[in-house]
Each structure stands twice: as structure tokens, then as C-alpha cells.
Motif scaffolding. Structure first.
Motif, PDB file in Angstrom:
ATOM      1  N   ASN A  62     178.778 -41.804 -45.335  1.00  0.00           N
ATOM      2  CA  ASN A  62     179.324 -41.599 -46.680  1.00  0.00           C
ATOM      3  C   ASN A  62     179.169 -42.838 -47.564  1.00  0.00           C
ATOM      4  OD1 ASN A  62     180.530 -38.801 -47.074  1.00  0.00           O
ATOM      5  ND2 ASN A  62     181.233 -39.341 -45.023  1.00  0.00           N
ATOM      6  N   MET A  63     179.149 -44.009 -46.945  1.00  0.00           N
ATOM      7  CA  MET A  63     178.836 -45.223 -47.712  1.00  0.00           C
ATOM      8  C   MET A  63     177.385 -45.144 -48.205  1.00  0.00           C
ATOM      9  SD  MET A  63     180.555 -48.149 -45.348  1.00  0.00           S
ATOM     10  CE  MET A  63     182.315 -48.118 -44.976  1.00  0.00           C
ATOM     11  N   GLY A 200     177.346 -45.295 -69.842  1.00  0.00           N
ATOM     12  CA  GLY A 200     176.775 -46.159 -70.874  1.00  0.00           C
ATOM     13  C   GLY A 200     177.052 -45.583 -72.242  1.00  0.00           C
ATOM     14  N   ARG A 205     177.369 -37.885 -66.515  1.00  0.00           N
ATOM     15  CA  ARG A 205     176.754 -36.968 -65.562  1.00  0.00           C
ATOM     16  C   ARG A 205     177.582 -36.907 -64.285  1.00  0.00           C
ATOM     17  NH1 ARG A 205     171.697 -39.769 -64.577  1.00  0.00           N
ATOM     18  NH2 ARG A 205     173.221 -41.433 -64.763  1.00  0.00           N
ATOM     19  N   ILE A 207     177.385 -35.744 -59.912  1.00  0.00           N
ATOM     20  CA  ILE A 207     176.645 -35.266 -58.743  1.00  0.00           C
ATOM     21  C   ILE A 207     177.663 -34.575 -57.860  1.00  0.00           C
ATOM     22  CG2 ILE A 207     175.386 -35.966 -56.675  1.00  0.00           C
ATOM     23  CD1 ILE A 207     174.339 -38.386 -58.231  1.00  0.00           C
TER      24      ILE A 207
ATOM     25  N   ASP B  42     181.846 -46.489 -70.498  1.00  0.00           N
ATOM     26  CA  ASP B  42     180.421 -46.673 -70.186  1.00  0.00           C
ATOM     27  C   ASP B  42     180.179 -47.151 -68.766  1.00  0.00           C
ATOM     28  OD1 ASP B  42     181.748 -49.010 -70.902  1.00  0.00           O
ATOM     29  OD2 ASP B  42     179.924 -49.991 -71.637  1.00  0.00           O
ATOM     30  N   ILE B  43     181.182 -47.757 -68.131  1.00  0.00           N
ATOM     31  CA  ILE B  43     180.940 -48.301 -66.787  1.00  0.00           C
ATOM     32  C   ILE B  43     181.823 -47.651 -65.726  1.00  0.00           C
ATOM     33  CG2 ILE B  43     180.122 -50.565 -67.595  1.00  0.00           C
ATOM     34  CD1 ILE B  43     183.028 -51.541 -66.733  1.00  0.00           C
ATOM     35  N   ALA B  44     182.607 -46.659 -66.109  1.00  0.00           N
ATOM     36  CA  ALA B  44     183.527 -46.041 -65.152  1.00  0.00           C
ATOM     37  C   ALA B  44     182.819 -44.944 -64.363  1.00  0.00           C
ATOM     38  CB  ALA B  44     184.725 -45.460 -65.891  1.00  0.00           C
ATOM     39  N   ILE B  45     183.036 -44.941 -63.065  1.00  0.00           N
ATOM     40  CA  ILE B  45     182.523 -43.860 -62.223  1.00  0.00           C
ATOM     41  C   ILE B  45     183.674 -43.367 -61.354  1.00  0.00           C
ATOM     42  CG2 ILE B  45     180.809 -43.142 -60.511  1.00  0.00           C
ATOM     43  CD1 ILE B  45     179.098 -45.539 -61.371  1.00  0.00           C
ATOM     44  N   ASP B  63     180.770 -40.645 -65.653  1.00  0.00           N
ATOM     45  CA  ASP B  63     179.954 -40.332 -64.474  1.00  0.00           C
ATOM     46  C   ASP B  63     180.857 -40.081 -63.271  1.00  0.00           C
ATOM     47  OD1 ASP B  63     177.681 -40.559 -65.932  1.00  0.00           O
ATOM     48  OD2 ASP B  63     176.825 -42.242 -64.809  1.00  0.00           O
ATOM     49  N   LEU B  65     180.909 -38.714 -58.976  1.00  0.00           N
ATOM     50  CA  LEU B  65     180.202 -38.377 -57.730  1.00  0.00           C
ATOM     51  C   LEU B  65     181.206 -37.775 -56.768  1.00  0.00           C
ATOM     52  CD1 LEU B  65     177.855 -38.526 -55.662  1.00  0.00           C
ATOM     53  CD2 LEU B  65     178.545 -40.886 -55.204  1.00  0.00           C
ATOM     54  N   VAL B  75     182.627 -43.510 -49.854  1.00  0.00           N
ATOM     55  CA  VAL B  75     181.659 -43.295 -50.929  1.00  0.00           C
ATOM     56  C   VAL B  75     181.845 -44.369 -52.006  1.00  0.00           C
ATOM     57  CG1 VAL B  75     180.957 -41.720 -52.771  1.00  0.00           C
ATOM     58  CG2 VAL B  75     181.423 -40.820 -50.480  1.00  0.00           C
ATOM     59  N   THR B  77     183.053 -47.304 -51.578  1.00  0.00           N
ATOM     60  CA  THR B  77     182.569 -48.570 -51.023  1.00  0.00           C
ATOM     61  C   THR B  77     181.074 -48.708 -51.254  1.00  0.00           C
ATOM     62  OG1 THR B  77     184.295 -48.630 -49.330  1.00  0.00           O
ATOM     63  CG2 THR B  77     182.291 -49.882 -48.876  1.00  0.00           C
ATOM     64  N   GLY B  78     180.323 -47.651 -50.911  1.00  0.00           N
ATOM     65  CA  GLY B  78     178.872 -47.682 -51.092  1.00  0.00           C
ATOM     66  C   GLY B  78     178.484 -47.898 -52.541  1.00  0.00           C
ATOM     67  N   MET B  79     179.210 -47.237 -53.445  1.00  0.00           N
ATOM     68  CA  MET B  79     178.896 -47.374 -54.877  1.00  0.00           C
ATOM     69  C   MET B  79     179.244 -48.768 -55.389  1.00  0.00           C
ATOM     70  SD  MET B  79     179.546 -43.974 -57.006  1.00  0.00           S
ATOM     71  CE  MET B  79     177.967 -44.125 -57.821  1.00  0.00           C
ATOM     72  N   ARG B  81     179.703 -51.602 -53.825  1.00  0.00           N
ATOM     73  CA  ARG B  81     178.894 -52.700 -53.297  1.00  0.00           C
ATOM     74  C   ARG B  81     177.516 -52.722 -53.952  1.00  0.00           C
ATOM     75  NH1 ARG B  81     180.293 -55.422 -48.378  1.00  0.00           N
ATOM     76  NH2 ARG B  81     182.441 -54.886 -47.910  1.00  0.00           N
ATOM     77  N   THR B  82     177.055 -51.536 -54.364  1.00  0.00           N
ATOM     78  CA  THR B  82     175.740 -51.464 -55.016  1.00  0.00           C
ATOM     79  C   THR B  82     175.855 -51.824 -56.491  1.00  0.00           C
ATOM     80  OG1 THR B  82     175.120 -49.738 -53.447  1.00  0.00           O
ATOM     81  CG2 THR B  82     173.740 -49.958 -55.404  1.00  0.00           C
ATOM     82  N   LEU B  83     176.955 -51.422 -57.107  1.00  0.00           N
ATOM     83  CA  LEU B  83     177.148 -51.671 -58.538  1.00  0.00           C
ATOM     84  C   LEU B  83     178.465 -52.423 -58.756  1.00  0.00           C
ATOM     85  CD1 LEU B  83     176.221 -48.067 -59.791  1.00  0.00           C
ATOM     86  CD2 LEU B  83     174.766 -50.091 -59.935  1.00  0.00           C
ATOM     87  N   LYS B  86     180.605 -52.177 -62.071  1.00  0.00           N
ATOM     88  CA  LYS B  86     181.146 -50.923 -62.601  1.00  0.00           C
ATOM     89  C   LYS B  86     182.594 -50.747 -62.137  1.00  0.00           C
ATOM     90  CE  LYS B  86     176.945 -50.176 -63.952  1.00  0.00           C
ATOM     91  NZ  LYS B  86     176.538 -50.374 -65.349  1.00  0.00           N
ATOM     92  N   GLU B 113     188.070 -53.744 -50.364  1.00  0.00           N
ATOM     93  CA  GLU B 113     187.064 -53.280 -51.322  1.00  0.00           C
ATOM     94  C   GLU B 113     187.662 -53.321 -52.722  1.00  0.00           C
ATOM     95  OE1 GLU B 113     183.975 -52.673 -50.611  1.00  0.00           O
ATOM     96  OE2 GLU B 113     184.099 -52.552 -48.419  1.00  0.00           O
TER      97      GLU B 113
END
Lengths: 357, 248, 177
Positions: A62-63, A200, A205, A207, B42-45, B63, B65, B75, B77-79, B81-83, B86, B113
């Protein structure tokens, strides 16, 4: 040419990092721990590289799902029991059309089984593995060199089709060292528009895999299906060797294919015309090649380190044509080329006597 | 004419599917208001769960997921660490967070995290029809604890906020409610604080929201709001449970 | 193709023996595979690895009938002595292995690696002493090729360590005529 002697598990890590993998999460399980350890040591050394030892296989996948949605080339790895746990996430990634690479260094099963090389996860790998109507591309290397090449390809294929890709190898390929030359990775082609990074200035969007409306869900299923059909048309790969004059064809993949090559060499020395079809993609399965050979070859011997799983795909490919024989050793037993050569001789000679009658 | 109330920019024009009196719609609006106020749309997920809020992406105009059931923190954590720049928040119910996703939640918190968890505690599995949740109170009837939750057979209600507060990785945890205007304002303040901590790279933050579920509690919305204060708050006392920056 | 099993206690450097040999053979242009024992199998102190060296593609990296067996301790001798092919060779660390194989078809190279290494002032190079004898007897790769690989593998480690390894290798190499 820079040839190095390197272990299969390490090769996956190195090839992944070279291919731009920047997110890895995994959980300890033998016989793939060296891969997790390699990523712990090395992925953080590259810019933007993240390693997480996850609390579970489920958390790890899931990560990967989250990192992939956020645009990272992401990978997780495990061995058979751990891959079972990851299936929820793999199904979700297929539903969400998220790329990702999942490595399965197979061991004996079912259950905890043992830690020895096995090919018992063929069904799980090639039939989707988790719930729902989906497929994952499955790559099955038979050497450490091919493991390096296919690991890089796996990331490209995952991006190209926005779908999880499985690397299916076993404890032997994972643990073994062989000489390897790393190829040049191709530059990543992945449309930024698929990446979630905050709305932005534009439209937001989402998923998601939950689609409550039946017609919309059906539409999504057919969309995925069309993608899988495209993959079936374009991505089937196999190696054929010594088939020109063969009257008996062995069909084997991965470690079993190596053993088959050794057995074929012995059988040839004894005057038996035996060849090999080695599927490199297990899904999509290179059924067209097998089907074509059925015009000139009557006998096929499927050889697997399980009780007969790819056997079904071979039978489907032949659709009643020819005779399909099977030899397998499950449970972590690695058969020897000598052993398989005896099986070949048995079928070959039976076949001869039938022809002569 | 002076505008006294409006729909936040970070919410879409969709009508909530939530039941009358449900706490989800209030909490959604509070999150959206805070995002607007902080100027971080603009930066919230957001990462919605499986559960009643599974369709949150239909309402939030940011946005989103969707995570598999219980995996919101993995999930996220994965986001994150990548961004890392945000704002990543998961939105999870009690079954999602404190039963099937306990491990993911616990370990994301323990790793510290830098994410925010909005934890909706309504003491019941809402979407599946009112089964016993890890947070169901002793004696509380549910479709899978028909005579009421029995400690000997069913165990005790889990206080996740208190448990997570023990972990060194957690930086701010507050339990709020959305049953009264005063509590709603407090919840809004807590969400804003959690998001601000995240923006400041402080670490793991969680806002637990005691949220009324009139449908599954089989109460009127008004009774449900009262029940939170009179009954639920006894087992789940609201307040700041942990704040490494002290009273803020 | 030749296959060798290297076996002993963990800490005797048996994986290093196989790895360094495979490395050298690779640099000499051979096809090689190196397969270590792993997981639960190696817990409890014994370790082994199998090295295959061949002019052609290697089918199986496992040795069901190895041509050579290099054993550093008693249990490894018991474990593998009857797996060796007819007429194969056993390299045996005679400093600590009291037993001897009962098979009459095998050639036995007894190497007092412990004594030699102690004389050199570093008991830890026993494995390299044995490698000297092994490289000499098997004759597949040159001593220079082996030492070159060993140096590469040792990498940045202190020069004195490579020096004692070189001495250990030479002592083993010269032991067998």
C-alpha cells in the motif's frame, strides 16, 4: 563492458535503482532478504530515494500504491507467503491503473512451506492473484543476467500500461551469483497527468477503485480488458532453443528452464532430438509459439517445479493437438538435469516405439 | 447584503449522500474550510477510506487517492515520502483505523510520518449497516453485538488516540466532536492546527472526531448529538491528548 | 564443467572461498555460478556454497555430484563426502578434521591450514591456505588470476591483510607438488 559477479537478489535492487526506482518498501522474508537489505543500503544514496521497512507485507504494497500515485517508480518484493498478503494491494493497483513492480522470489508452499526454490505460485501470478477481473504482466528470468534486464523492463512495462508488473523468480535465482553486465536503462516515459500531486491551479482529480454503479464498473472492467488484450498482442516473449529438428519439445521457465537446457544437452548427446520453448512472459503467455510448433511436433513435455500449473496454459495453447506430458517436483526440490534427461528418454522412446508400430 | 455562510472552495457542488444528522458532512466541510483558509488547496491530497466516506472524492475539490480498507496511513506514507511538500491527510473511520488498519496506523504514527489523520469515531461500522466497531461502547447494541457489547465476549472499546499518544512519533492528537456548534468550532481549530503542524514538518498528527450516526444508532439526529455528550464522551473524553508544542 | 562444494563452520570463510574462486574464474572468461546455502539451513553455524565453472552455459548451479569438495570441519565432511563423484577430490583441513573418508576412489588432499596460518601469524587466513592448494590441484585458473580477484574483493582493506593472504595462498599452493 563491466562484468561483475553479483547475487540475483542484489541485481534486482541495483537494476531497479538504475532504472529510476525511487521508492522501495518491504518486509523481511527468506529467500529475498538480500534485496531488501540492498535497497536499505543503496536507494537512500540516490536523490529522492526512499526505503521503508514496512510493518507488514500489506503495508508495503500500500505504500507502493501511494508512492506510485504520487509519481515515483516504486517497487516491493517478497517471497510466496508474503506475496499472498500483498494481493489486496496488487488488485487495487490494477483497478487504479497504477504502475509498480512486485518481485516474488518463490519458495516452497502452500502455507509457510519452506524457503527452498519452487514454482508453486504460477497460478497466483498469472491469474491476477487477488480478487477481481485483472491481470498483471509476469516476467520469469532464468539467469541473473536476465533478472537484471527484466527488472529494468518491468518498470518500463508498468509505466507503459499503467499496471503492476510481477517479476517471478525463485530462491535459486535470488540466491545465486552469476556474472552480470548492466544495460542502459531507457529514459522514463510517463505522462505527468497521471500523477496526483495536488490540484495546483487546475481541476482536482481522484484515483479510486470503488465504482458502485454496475454499468460504470462494467465499463471500467472492459477498459482494463482491452488493455490486457493489447498487452497480449504486443508483449509475449519467449526463448526457443534447439527446436529446428526437434520431435519432442520441453516447455519450462525460470530455474526449470535452465535445468531443461542441461537435460536437453545430454539428450542430444544421446541422439534424441529435443528442443526447448521457454516462456519469458508467463502472462501474457506465448501460446502462439507453442501452437505453431504443434504443426510439426507431436510431443510436448511440460517441466515445472510444481505439480503442474503452466501445464494448463500449454494445454490451452495446443487446444487438443499433440500429446502433452508433464514432469514436476514441488516443495523446494530442485531436480537435476540427469533426472530430467531420464524423463525425456522415457517419453522419447515411448514415442519412437509408437511411431514404429 | 453581507454573505454570512458559503460553500468552501475546496468542496464540489455535489450534494452529500450522508444520512440526515451524520457527522461526516460537517467534518468534510470543516476540512474544506481549513484548506481554503490556509490557502493550500493546490497542494492538498486526501486519502479517503473504505466506509461511509469512501465517496469523499465526490465532495472534495482537491486531489484524492482512495486507499484499500484500513491502509490509509500506508498509502499516505508512500505519497508523503514521495511528495514531502504536499499536505497529505487520510480520512478514516473507526473500523478502518482501529480494526483492520491498526497496524498501518500504529506504525505510521510510530515512524512519525509527517501526515495528518482525520479519525471519525462513530462507535459503529456505518456503511456495512451498524456492526460492532472496535470503538463500540460496552453495552451498546449493534447488529453483531445484539444484546449490547459484552466485555467478556467482545472485548473493550479501543481508545486509539490515547494509545497512539504513547508513541514517540506522534506530535499532536486531539479528540473533538461535531455534535454542537461549540464542538464544531473546536474541531475546526484542531484540524487547522494539525495541518499547520504538518506544513511545519512537525510530524504525525491526528484529530479524532466523535461523530454522530443517527441511522445506525437508531436515534433522531438531536438524540444522537446528545448521546455523544451524555454517553460516548464518558468513554472517549474530548480534549488535547498530546501536543508536543504545548497548549496552542 | 566442474562443480565444487566449499563447506565449514560459519566464520571459517567458506563463502569467501567460493566467491573468490568464482570471481577469478569469471575474469578468466568462464561461465560461473555461485550458490550459497541460506536461511534456516545456515543457522547453527554451518555454511556451504557451490561453485560451478564451465566453458558453456551452466544448467543447474546445484552440485548433486560435485567434482571437488573442500571441507573445513568434521560435520561438513560427514555431510558431503558421499556426494562427490566417483574419483573426485577432497580438500580437507587436516588441522581440525580428525576423520577421513572411507571411500577408496577419492583423492584426498590433506592441508594443515590451521598450523600454516598460525605460523603466518593470522589464523583467520586458513581458508586462503586451502585455496592455494585448491587452485594448484584443480589447475583451471592461474594463481595470479586468483590473487588478483582476491585483491579486488578485499578492496580498500589494509595492505598488510592482503600481504598475509598472499603468503597464505602461496603456502597452500606450494604444499602440493
Amino acid at each position: 563492458m563491466n562484468k561483475i559477479l553479483i547475487q540475483g537478489n542484489h541485481v534486482i535492487g541495483e537494476a531497479a535503482i538504475r532504472a529510476g526506482c525511487r521508492f522501495y518498501a518491504g518486509y523481511p522474508i527468506t529467500p529475498q532478504n538480500e534485496l531488501t537489505e540492498y535497497m536499505a543500503e543503496n536507494i537512500r544514496k540516490v536523490e529522492g530515494g526512499t526505503f521503508i521497512q514496512a510493518e507488514s507485507e500489506i503495508a508495503a504494497i500500500n505504500m507502493i500504491l501511494g508512492a506510485s500515485a504520487a509519481g515515483a517508480r516504486a517497487m516491493t518484493s517478497s517471497s510466496s507467503p508474503g506475496i499472498s498478503l500483498k494481493q489486496e494491494g496488487i488488485s487495487s493497483m490494477a483497478a487504479d491503473e497504477l504502475p509498480g513492480v512486485i518481485v516474488n522470489i518463490m519458495r516452497g508452499g502452500p502455507g509457510l512451506g519452506n524457503i527452498l526454490p519452487s514454482q508453486g505460485d504460477y497460478y497466483q501470478a498469472t491469474r491476477g492473484g487477488g480478487h477481481g477481473d485483472y491481470r498483471t504482466i509476469v516476467l520469469a528470468p532464468d539467469s541473473v543476467q536476465e533478472l537484471a534486464d527484466l527488472t529494468m523492463d518491468a518498470f518500463d512495462l508498468a509505466d507503459k500500461y499503467r499496471n503492476p508488473v510481477l517479476i517471478l523468480a525463485d530462491g535459486m535465482i535470488g540466491q545465486m551469483m552469476e556474472p552480470v553486465v548492466f544495460g542502459e536503462p531507457r529514459p522514463r516515459k510517463y505522462d505527468e497527468s497521471y500523477v496526483l500531486k495536488g490540484a495546483g491551479k487546475g481541476r482536482s482529480r481522484f484515483i479510486r477503485g470503488l465504482i458502485l454503479d454496475a454499468l460504470k464498473m462494467e465499463e471500467h472492467n472492459w477498459k482494463l480488458h482491452r488493455k490486457y488484450q493489447a498487452i497480449e498482442q504486443r508483449e509475449k516473449r519467449c526463448e526457443i532453443s534447439r527446436t529446428e529438428d526437434a520431435d519432442l519439445l520441453i516447455i519450462a521457465y525460470g530455474t526449470a528452464a535452465r535445468i531443461a537446457k542441461g537435460a536437453i544437452k545430454r539428450s542430444r548427446e544421446a541422439g534424441m532430438k529435443v528442443g526447448l520453448i521457454r516462456p519469458i512472459t508467463l502472462w501474457p503467455f506465448p501460446d502462439h509459439v507453442i501452437r505453431e510448433f504443434s504443426d510439426k511436433v507431436e510431443n510436448f513435455l511440460v517441466f515445472e517445479m510444481n505439480t503442474g500449473q503452466m501445464l494448463d496454459d500449454v494445454k490451452l495453447a495446443l487446444n487438443g493437438r499433440g500429446h502433452v506430458h508433464f514432469y514436476g517436483r514441488p516443495g523446494g526440490v530442485v531436480p537435476t538435469p540427469v533426472e530430467l534427461a531420464k524423463v525425456i528418454a522415457h517419453h522419447y522412446n515411448n514415442n519412437r516405439s509408437l511411431d514404429e508400430d | 447584503m453581507k454573505k454570512v455562510f458559503g460553500k468552501p472552495e475546496s468542496l464540489k457542488d455535489a450534494i452529500f449522500h450522508y444520512c440526515a444528522g451524520c457527522g461526516h458532512s460537517i467534518t468534510h466541510r470543516l476540512i474544506a474550510e481549513v484548506i481554503d483558509e490556509m490557502g493550500i488547496r493546490d497542494i492538498a491530497i486526501g486519502i479517503p477510506p473504505a466506509g461511509c466516506a469512501v465517496l469523499a472524492y465526490n465532495y472534495f475539490d482537491i486531489d484524492m487517492l482512495e486507499a484499500p480498507h484500513g491502509r490509509g496511513c500506508a498509502v499516505a506514507t508512500g505519497m508523503k515520502r514521495t511528495l514531502p511538500d504536499k499536505l497529505i491527510f487520510s480520512y478514516q473511520g473507526d473500523g478502518d483505523l482501529a480494526a483492520i488498519g491498526t497496524a498501518e496506523t500504529f506504525h505510521a504514527a510510530n515512524r512519525g510520518e509527517n501526515i495528518t489523520v482525520i479519525f471519525i469515531n462513530n462507535a459503529v461500522y456505518g456503511m456495512t449497516g451498524g456492526q460492532m466497531a472496535p470503538t463500540t461502547l460496552l453495552g451498546q447494541a449493534s447488529t453483531t453485538s445484539p444484546p449490547g457489547r459484552n466485555a467478556i465476549l467482545d472485548g473493550y472499546p479501543v481508545r486509539m488516540s490515547e494509545i497512539l499518544a504513547l508513541l514517540e512519533g506522534t506530535k499532536y492528537i486531539e479528540r473533538c466532536a461535531v455534535n454542537t456548534p461549540a464542538n464544531i468550532i473546536r474541531t475546526r481549530r484542531a484540524i487547522k492546527k494539525a495541518f499547520q503542524y504538518q506544513m511545519d514538518d512537525v510530524g504525525f498528527t491526528m484529530v479524532e472526531v466523535l461523530s454522530q450516526c443517527p441511522t445506525n444508532w437508531k436515534m433522531t439526529p438531536i438524540d444522537a448529538c446528545k448521546w455523544i455528550d451524555e454517553v460516548m464522551a464518558l468513554s472517549f473524553p474530548p480534549g488535547v491528548i498530546k501536543d508536543i508544542k504545548g497548549k496552542g | 564443467m566442474t562443480k565444487t562444494i566449499f563447506a565449514g563452520f560459519g566464520g571459517q570463510g567458506v563463502l569467501m572461498m567460493g566467491y573468490s574462486y568464482a570471481h577469478a574464474a569469471m575474469n578468466e572468461g568462464y561461465e560461473v555460478t555461485y550458490l550459497p546455502s541460506y536461511g534456516a539451513e545456515v543457522r547453527g553455524g554451518t555454511a556451504n556454497c557451490t561453485v560451478a565453472v564451465s566453458d558453456d552455459e551452466i544448467a543447474s548451479p546445484i552440485a548433486s555430484e560435485p567434482d571437488y569438495l573442500v571441507v573445513m570441519n568434521n560435520p561438513s565432511l560427514y555431510m558431503f563426502q558421499n556426494r562427490i563423484t566417483l574419483g573426485g577430490v577432497i580438500f580437507l583441513n587436516s588441522s581440525i578434521i580428525e576423520a577421513r573418508p572411507t571411500r577408496k576412489d577419492l583423492e584426498i588432499c590433506e592441508i594443515p591450514a590451521g598450523e600454516i596460518a598460525t605460523e603466518l601469524g593470522n589464523p583467520r587466513v586458513q581458508n586462503i591456505v586451502v585455496m592455494g592448494a585448491y587452485v594448484k590441484k584443480t589447475g583451471r585458473i592461474s594463481p595470479d588470476a586468483y590473487l588478483k580477484s582476491l585483491k579486488k574483493i578485499m578492496g580498500e582493506k589494509k595492505k598488510s591483510i592482503m600481504d598475509v593472504n598472499r603468503k597464505a595462498f602461496t603456502a597452500g599452493y606450494e604444499l602440493l607438488s
